[in-house]
Design a protein around this motif. Sequence first.
Motif, PDB file in Angstrom:
ATOM      1  N   GLN A   1       4.543  36.328   0.786  1.00  0.00           N
ATOM      2  CA  GLN A   1       3.638  35.196   0.849  1.00  0.00           C
ATOM      3  C   GLN A   1       3.222  34.945   2.294  1.00  0.00           C
ATOM      4  O   GLN A   1       4.045  34.938   3.195  1.00  0.00           O
ATOM      5  CB  GLN A   1       4.349  33.942   0.331  1.00  0.00           C
ATOM      6  CG  GLN A   1       4.702  33.986  -1.147  1.00  0.00           C
ATOM      7  CD  GLN A   1       3.576  33.505  -2.033  1.00  0.00           C
ATOM      8  OE1 GLN A   1       2.416  33.616  -1.666  1.00  0.00           O
ATOM      9  NE2 GLN A   1       3.905  33.011  -3.200  1.00  0.00           N
ATOM     10  N   ASN A  32       0.566  26.090  -8.341  1.00  0.00           N
ATOM     11  CA  ASN A  32       1.840  25.545  -7.871  1.00  0.00           C
ATOM     12  C   ASN A  32       1.728  24.077  -7.504  1.00  0.00           C
ATOM     13  O   ASN A  32       0.690  23.638  -6.989  1.00  0.00           O
ATOM     14  CB  ASN A  32       2.324  26.300  -6.632  1.00  0.00           C
ATOM     15  CG  ASN A  32       3.013  27.601  -6.985  1.00  0.00           C
ATOM     16  OD1 ASN A  32       3.554  27.755  -8.082  1.00  0.00           O
ATOM     17  ND2 ASN A  32       3.006  28.541  -6.056  1.00  0.00           N
ATOM     18  N   ARG A 101      11.781  28.255  -5.337  1.00  0.00           N
ATOM     19  CA  ARG A 101      11.704  29.646  -5.802  1.00  0.00           C
ATOM     20  C   ARG A 101      10.318  30.240  -5.585  1.00  0.00           C
ATOM     21  O   ARG A 101      10.145  31.461  -5.685  1.00  0.00           O
ATOM     22  CB  ARG A 101      12.067  29.724  -7.287  1.00  0.00           C
ATOM     23  CG  ARG A 101      13.485  29.278  -7.600  1.00  0.00           C
ATOM     24  CD  ARG A 101      13.685  29.069  -9.076  1.00  0.00           C
ATOM     25  NE  ARG A 101      12.839  27.984  -9.575  1.00  0.00           N
ATOM     26  CZ  ARG A 101      12.809  27.592 -10.842  1.00  0.00           C
ATOM     27  NH1 ARG A 101      13.560  28.222 -11.740  1.00  0.00           N
ATOM     28  NH2 ARG A 101      12.020  26.613 -11.216  1.00  0.00           N
ATOM     29  N   ARG A 102       9.347  29.395  -5.299  1.00  0.00           N
ATOM     30  CA  ARG A 102       7.965  29.862  -5.149  1.00  0.00           C
ATOM     31  C   ARG A 102       7.478  29.790  -3.709  1.00  0.00           C
ATOM     32  O   ARG A 102       6.318  30.073  -3.434  1.00  0.00           O
ATOM     33  CB  ARG A 102       7.042  29.021  -6.041  1.00  0.00           C
ATOM     34  CG  ARG A 102       7.376  29.132  -7.526  1.00  0.00           C
ATOM     35  CD  ARG A 102       6.513  28.176  -8.340  1.00  0.00           C
ATOM     36  NE  ARG A 102       6.827  28.221  -9.757  1.00  0.00           N
ATOM     37  CZ  ARG A 102       6.244  29.023 -10.623  1.00  0.00           C
ATOM     38  NH1 ARG A 102       5.306  29.844 -10.214  1.00  0.00           N
ATOM     39  NH2 ARG A 102       6.592  29.007 -11.885  1.00  0.00           N
TER      40      ARG A 102
END
Length: 116
Positions: A1, A32, A101-102
């Motif tokens: 990311q 998200n 987690r993202r």
Amino acid sequence: QVQPVESGGGLVQPGGSLRLSCAASFNLFNRNTMAWFRQAPGKQRELVADITYSSWQTYADSVKGRFTISRDNAKNTVYLQMNSLKPEDTAAYYCNAADSRRRAMWGQGTQVTVSS
């Protein structure tokens, strides 16, 4: 990311206002819940506010009624409007996915200093 890029911080007097911006990658931003966090010297990073993809917002008690989080899904950007700033709001402010987690790697953050 790709790391988010925060901007808009600065030095402001108590009672003043600032608007922070955070540009995120499509992969991080898309679908998200996004959040603003802050970290003051010697303290742990804390959640300030978050916003779902459909713009449902939640706030920490310490900023409720003074801060407003918003997002522009077309621009992959999340904002934090900060009004009635207090010295205790002084911190480095970061944005990222609310769900750990993202998350992407943390960005540089933007410094907010509230002082007379």
